[in-house]
Design a protein around this motif. Structure first.
Motif, mmCIF file in Angstrom:
data_model
loop_
_atom_site.group_PDB
_atom_site.id
_atom_site.type_symbol
_atom_site.label_atom_id
_atom_site.label_comp_id
_atom_site.label_asym_id
_atom_site.label_seq_id
_atom_site.Cartn_x
_atom_site.Cartn_y
_atom_site.Cartn_z
ATOM 1 N N LEU A 42 20.083 55.268 58.932
ATOM 2 C CA LEU A 42 19.220 55.564 57.793
ATOM 3 C C LEU A 42 19.875 56.510 56.782
ATOM 4 C CD1 LEU A 42 16.380 54.789 56.932
ATOM 5 C CD2 LEU A 42 15.516 56.826 58.114
ATOM 6 N N MET A 51 22.240 62.423 49.002
ATOM 7 C CA MET A 51 23.097 63.324 49.773
ATOM 8 C C MET A 51 24.504 62.747 49.862
ATOM 9 S SD MET A 51 20.589 64.855 52.707
ATOM 10 C CE MET A 51 20.150 63.348 53.563
ATOM 11 N N GLY A 108 23.347 60.949 56.007
ATOM 12 C CA GLY A 108 22.088 60.295 56.343
ATOM 13 C C GLY A 108 21.194 61.195 57.175
ATOM 14 N N CYS A 109 20.023 60.688 57.489
ATOM 15 C CA CYS A 109 18.998 61.464 58.181
ATOM 16 C C CYS A 109 19.465 61.928 59.560
ATOM 17 C CB CYS A 109 17.733 60.637 58.318
ATOM 18 S SG CYS A 109 17.215 59.868 56.760
ATOM 19 N N CYS A 112 20.926 65.471 60.890
ATOM 20 C CA CYS A 112 20.019 66.481 61.441
ATOM 21 C C CYS A 112 19.109 65.912 62.534
ATOM 22 C CB CYS A 112 19.140 67.069 60.347
ATOM 23 S SG CYS A 112 20.042 68.044 59.132
ATOM 24 N N HIS A 113 18.732 64.645 62.411
ATOM 25 C CA HIS A 113 17.705 64.090 63.305
ATOM 26 C C HIS A 113 18.249 63.313 64.494
ATOM 27 C CE1 HIS A 113 14.141 65.479 61.272
ATOM 28 N NE2 HIS A 113 14.634 65.109 60.101
ATOM 29 N N ILE A 183 14.079 75.642 54.751
ATOM 30 C CA ILE A 183 13.181 74.759 53.995
ATOM 31 C C ILE A 183 12.914 75.315 52.595
ATOM 32 C CG2 ILE A 183 12.046 73.550 55.884
ATOM 33 C CD1 ILE A 183 9.827 75.663 55.727
ATOM 34 N N VAL A 206 14.035 77.027 59.915
ATOM 35 C CA VAL A 206 13.337 76.322 60.995
ATOM 36 C C VAL A 206 14.310 75.406 61.742
ATOM 37 C CG1 VAL A 206 11.151 76.352 59.744
ATOM 38 C CG2 VAL A 206 12.632 74.356 59.546
ATOM 39 N N PRO A 209 12.779 69.364 63.916
ATOM 40 C CA PRO A 209 11.839 68.893 64.937
ATOM 41 C C PRO A 209 12.228 67.523 65.487
ATOM 42 C CG PRO A 209 10.932 68.545 62.738
ATOM 43 C CD PRO A 209 12.249 69.256 62.553
ATOM 44 N N TYR A 214 5.822 60.942 65.735
ATOM 45 C CA TYR A 214 5.503 61.275 64.345
ATOM 46 C C TYR A 214 4.440 60.342 63.754
ATOM 47 C CZ TYR A 214 6.034 62.400 59.425
ATOM 48 O OH TYR A 214 5.776 62.764 58.134
ATOM 49 N N LYS A 217 1.427 62.195 64.598
ATOM 50 C CA LYS A 217 1.462 63.562 64.076
ATOM 51 C C LYS A 217 1.205 63.609 62.574
ATOM 52 C CE LYS A 217 4.260 67.688 63.630
ATOM 53 N NZ LYS A 217 4.360 67.913 62.182
ATOM 54 N N SER A 222 2.597 67.026 58.189
ATOM 55 C CA SER A 222 4.020 67.076 58.519
ATOM 56 C C SER A 222 4.470 68.523 58.674
ATOM 57 C CB SER A 222 4.841 66.438 57.399
ATOM 58 O OG SER A 222 4.538 65.083 57.296
ATOM 59 N N GLU A 240 16.561 64.268 49.961
ATOM 60 C CA GLU A 240 17.292 63.485 48.951
ATOM 61 C C GLU A 240 17.100 64.106 47.561
ATOM 62 O OE1 GLU A 240 19.264 61.001 49.702
ATOM 63 O OE2 GLU A 240 18.702 60.893 51.817
HETATM 64 C C1 HEC Z 1 19.619 68.987 56.666
HETATM 65 C C2 HEC Z 1 18.894 68.518 57.805
HETATM 66 C C3 HEC Z 1 17.901 67.400 57.617
HETATM 67 C C4 HEC Z 1 18.145 66.150 57.083
HETATM 68 C C5 HEC Z 1 19.443 65.614 56.520
HETATM 69 C C6 HEC Z 1 16.907 65.431 57.193
HETATM 70 N N1 HEC Z 1 15.947 66.213 57.759
HETATM 71 FE FE1 HEC Z 1 14.057 65.640 58.205
HETATM 72 N N2 HEC Z 1 13.612 67.530 58.761
HETATM 73 C C7 HEC Z 1 14.509 68.569 58.820
HETATM 74 C C8 HEC Z 1 13.800 69.786 59.150
HETATM 75 C C9 HEC Z 1 14.416 71.166 59.318
HETATM 76 C C10 HEC Z 1 12.439 69.448 59.278
HETATM 77 C C11 HEC Z 1 11.273 70.398 59.595
HETATM 78 C C12 HEC Z 1 10.822 71.045 58.322
HETATM 79 C C13 HEC Z 1 9.685 71.978 58.507
HETATM 80 O O1 HEC Z 1 9.230 72.201 59.626
HETATM 81 O O2 HEC Z 1 9.203 72.475 57.496
HETATM 82 C C14 HEC Z 1 12.366 68.003 59.046
HETATM 83 C C15 HEC Z 1 11.196 67.272 59.101
HETATM 84 C C16 HEC Z 1 11.129 65.903 58.962
HETATM 85 C C17 HEC Z 1 9.935 65.111 59.168
HETATM 86 C C18 HEC Z 1 8.590 65.649 59.619
HETATM 87 C C19 HEC Z 1 8.560 65.793 61.113
HETATM 88 C C20 HEC Z 1 7.321 66.457 61.634
HETATM 89 O O3 HEC Z 1 7.282 66.692 62.849
HETATM 90 O O4 HEC Z 1 6.410 66.751 60.889
HETATM 91 C C21 HEC Z 1 10.268 63.810 58.915
HETATM 92 C C22 HEC Z 1 9.361 62.608 59.010
HETATM 93 C C23 HEC Z 1 11.650 63.804 58.520
HETATM 94 N N3 HEC Z 1 12.152 65.080 58.577
HETATM 95 C C24 HEC Z 1 12.351 62.670 58.140
HETATM 96 C C25 HEC Z 1 13.615 62.704 57.606
HETATM 97 C C26 HEC Z 1 14.260 61.569 56.982
HETATM 98 C C27 HEC Z 1 13.658 60.195 56.830
HETATM 99 C C28 HEC Z 1 15.477 61.996 56.583
HETATM 100 C C29 HEC Z 1 16.548 61.217 55.817
HETATM 101 C C30 HEC Z 1 16.221 60.979 54.445
HETATM 102 C C31 HEC Z 1 15.598 63.383 56.961
HETATM 103 N N4 HEC Z 1 14.453 63.780 57.558
HETATM 104 C C32 HEC Z 1 16.743 64.131 56.741
HETATM 105 C C33 HEC Z 1 15.870 68.505 58.594
HETATM 106 C C34 HEC Z 1 16.509 67.421 58.025
#
Ligand code: HEC
Ligand code: HEC
Length: 459
Positions: A42, A51, A108-109, A112-113, A183, A206, A209, A214, A217, A222, A240
Motif C-alpha cells: 500500500l 511520501m 508506503g504505509c 510504520c504499519h 502526530i 505516540v 497502533p 480496525y 474500532k 480513530s 500523505e
Molecule cells: C510515519 C509512520 C506512519 C505511516 C507512514 C503511516 N501511519 Fe498510520 N498511523 C501511524 C500512527 C503513529 C498512528 C496513531 C496515531 C494516533 O494515535 O494519533 C496511525 C494510525 C493509523 C490508523 C488508525 C488506527 C487506529 O487504531 O485508530 C489507520 C487506519 C492508519 N494509521 C492507516 C494508515 C495508512 C493507510 C497509511 C498509508 C497511507 C499509514 N497509516 C501510514 C503512523 C503511520
C-alpha cells in the motif's frame, strides 16, 4: 511478483470488487493473507506527490537488482539507525514506483504499519523501532538544497521529496525516542493549510497502533484517543498530506483509500509463538472478567477459532490517568481547523471528549511497549505499576533476544546504552509511565498477575 502487485493494486482500486471477490467469505485465514499483502503493497504516490523519497536515495537511483544488493549492504544501517524492517533484502514499505518514466522511491504505509515481535514479522503490527527523524536527518545530508538535477522531472521529484523530508525532520515537533511518531506533524498540516502558526508545539509522541480490528474500532473513533471520525476515510492518508500531497488530488484516489480500509478489516492478530498453560490461562480469564472486562470488553472466537472483533470503550482521562500530553495538543483552535478543513467531507473529528480508548486487547502480547506512548515495556509492568522501569532500550525491540517470555514484552537489558534515541526515558516530557493504576489491579497477588498474563497471551 510485479504482476501480483499489479493485480492487488487493481483490486484495491475497485472497492466493490475488493470485498465481493474476497475468498469465500468466512475463510478468514486466507482473507488475512490477502490483507497482509495488500498492506505491504500500500502506497499513495500520486502525480509525483505524497511520501516520495529524494531521487538519489538508494536503491532507487539504481535498477532493482542492484537495489537489492544495496539494501543487503546497508542492512545494518537501515535497521539500526532508522529502525526500518528488512525482509528478504527489501526494505518493508519502501517501493519502487514509476512517474513520467522515472523510478521514484515511495514510502508506503507498511514502513510504520508492519513490525516485528519476538523475531516474528507481522504486517499490521506497529513498527517498534522506526525513527523517521533520523531518517530525515540522513536524507537531508545526502540531498543538500543546492543539489543540481539536470532533468525537469527529477527536479520536481526532488522538490516534493524535500518538502516531505523537511516536515518529518522538523526539530520542534521531533520525538525524543525512536519507535514513536509525532502526530503534531498532522496537526501542523491543518495550521499550514489555514495559513496560521501552530498554537502548540507539543509533538504528540505516540507508538504506531496495530491495525487488526480496525474495521470495528473505526466506528467509535480513530487513534488512541478516538479523536478521528473513523467512519470517514480521510484520516488514514493524513500522512500523505504531511508528505505534500495536494488536497485537491485526494478525491482522485479516494476509492483506493476506501478499498484499503476495507482490506485492513480482514487482518488477524498474530498467535502467541510460545507455549501457553491452559490451566493458568483459564484462571486468568476469570480474573480478567472481574477486573478488566468492564473497560476492555470480553473476547469470543468464531466457529473456526478466529477472534470476533468489537468496538472499544472510551475512558475519560480522569479515570485512566496515563500521560496527557497528546490530549493537550488538541487545542480548541485545532478542533476548529479540523471542522473547517478543505477535506472536511473526508476528515472530521469525533466529540468523545478528553480521554483514551481502552484498546481491545487482541494480539496484545505483540503490541509492547504498552500504552499510547509506549511507556511500559511488559504486561507484567502494566499490571504492577510499582515495578515499571524508569528506562528501557528499544534497540532491536522486535527481535527474539529482546522478548521477555515471563513478563511478556520487552526485556530490560541492564547492559544496554543509557541515553540516545534508542533509550525510552520515562522522566521525559510525553514519556510518563504513570496511570492505569487501579486499586483492583494493585490488590492482585503475584500468581494472579501471572495467570492474567497467561490469559492475555491467548487473545
Ligand atoms: C510515519 C509512520 C506512519 C505511516 C507512514 C503511516 N501511519 Fe498510520 N498511523 C501511524 C500512527 C503513529 C498512528 C496513531 C496515531 C494516533 O494515535 O494519533 C496511525 C494510525 C493509523 C490508523 C488508525 C488506527 C487506529 O487504531 O485508530 C489507520 C487506519 C492508519 N494509521 C492507516 C494508515 C495508512 C493507510 C497509511 C498509508 C497511507 C499509514 N497509516 C501510514 C503512523 C503511520
Ligand atoms: C477503568 C478502565 C480500565 C480498566 C479497569 C482496565 N483498563 Fe487497561 N486500559 C484502559 C485504557 C483507557 C487504556 C489506554 C491507556 C493509554 O493508552 O494511555 C488501557 C490500556 C491497557 C493496555 C495497553 C494497551 C496497548 O495497546 O498498549 C493493557 C495491556 C491493558 N490496558 C490491560 C488491562 C488489564 C489486564 C486490566 C485488568 C487487570 C485492565 N487493563 C483494566 C482502561 C482500563
Amino acid at each position: 511478483m510485479r504482476l501480483f502487485s499489479a493485480l492487488l493494486a487493481a483490486l484495491l482500486a475497485l472497492p466493490c470488487l475488493a470485498s465481493s471477490s474476497a475468498p469465500s467469505s468466512g475463510d478468514r485465514a486466507a482473507e488475512n493473507i490477502i490483507a497482509q499483502k495488500a498492506l505491504l503493497d500500500l502506497q499513495f504516490m500520486y502525480e509525483g506527490r505524497g511520501m516520495v523519497a529524494p531521487p538519489n536515495l538508494p536503491p532507487y537511483r539504481l535498477d532493482s537488482a542492484f537495489g537489492r544488493r544495496t539494501v543487503r549492504a546497508l542492512k545494518g544501517l537501515l535497521q539500526d539507525d532508522f529502525g526500518l524492517i528488512v525482509e528478504n533484502d527489501a526494505v518493508i514499505g519502501y517501493h519502487d514506483e514509476e512517474y513520467k518514466d522515472h523510478h521514484v522511491g515511495v514510502v508506503g504505509c507498511a514502513v510504520c504499519h508492519a513490525g516485528r515481535a519476538a523475531g516474528v514479522f507481522v504486517p499490521g503490527l506497529g513498527n517498534k523501532t522506526i525513527d523517521i527523524f533520523s531518517l530525515a536527518q540522513a536524507a537531508k545530508k545526502s540531498n543538500p538544497a543546492t543539489v543540481y538535477w539536470p532533468d525537469k522531472v527529477n527536479r520536481e521529484l526532488h522538490e516534493n521529496a524535500m518538502h516531505f523530508i523537511n516536515e518529518i525532520g522538523n526539530e520542534k515537533l521531533a520525538t525524543k525516542t525512536r519507535g514513536l511518531i509525532p502526530i503534531g506533524l498532522i496537526r501542523k498540516w491543518f495550521f499550514d493549510t489555514a495559513g496560521e502558526k501552530m498554537d502548540s508545539d507539543i509533538p504528540g509522541s505516540v507508538k504506531v497502533p496495530a491495525l487488526w480490528g480496525y474495521g470495528e474500532k473505526r466506528k467509535i473513533g480513530s487513534f488512541g484517543d478516538g479523536f478521528g471520525r473513523g467512519v470517514l476515510p480521510g484520516w488514514a492518508i493524513a500522512v500523505e498530506l504531511v508528505g505534500g500531497q495536494k488536497e485537491a488530488n485526494v478525491h482522485a484516489f479516494l476509492p483506493k483509500i476506501e478499498a484499503a480500509e476495507d482490506a485492513l478489516a480482514h487482518l488477524l492478530p498474530p498467535k502467541y509463538p510460545f507455549a501457553i498453560d491452559p490451566v493458568k490461562a483459564g484462571r486468568g480469564e476469570k480474573l480478567f472478567v472481574r477486573n478488566c472486562a468492564g473497560c476492555h470488553g470480553t473476547y469470543e472466537v468464531d466457529s473456526r477459532g478466529f477472534p470476533v472483533f468489537k468496538e472499544p470503550l472510551f475512558i475519560p482521562h480522569a479515570v485512566v490517568g496515563t500521560d496527557q500530553a497528546r490530549l493537550d495538543g488538541v487545542t480548541p483552535r485545532f478542533r476548529e481547523l479540523v471542522r473547517a478543513n478543505p477535506l472536511n467531507d473526508l476528515i472530521q473529528a469525533t466529540d468523545l471528549g478528553r480521554g483514551y480508548l481502552a484498546q481491545r486487547l487482541n494480539g496484545i502480547w505483540a503490541r509492547f511497549p504498552y500504552f499510547h506512548n509506549g511507556s511500559v515495556p511488559t504486561l507484567y509492568a502494566v499490571l504492577k505499576p510499582s515495578e515499571r522501569p524508569a528506562k528501557f532500550s528499544l534497540r532491536n525491540a522486535g527481535e527474539l533476544e529482546r522478548f521477555d517470555q515471563q513478563k511478556v514484552g520487552l526485556n530490560v537489558d541492564p547492559k544496554s546504552e543509557k541515553s540516545g534515541r534508542s533509550v525510552y526515558d520515562t522522566s521525559m516530557f510525553e514519556h510518563s509511565n504513570r496511570g492505569h493504576d487501579f486499586a483492583s489491579m494493585q490488590a492482585l497477588t503475584e500468581s494472579e498477575r501471572f495467570d492474567l498474563i497467561e490469559y492475555l497471551k491467548t487473545l
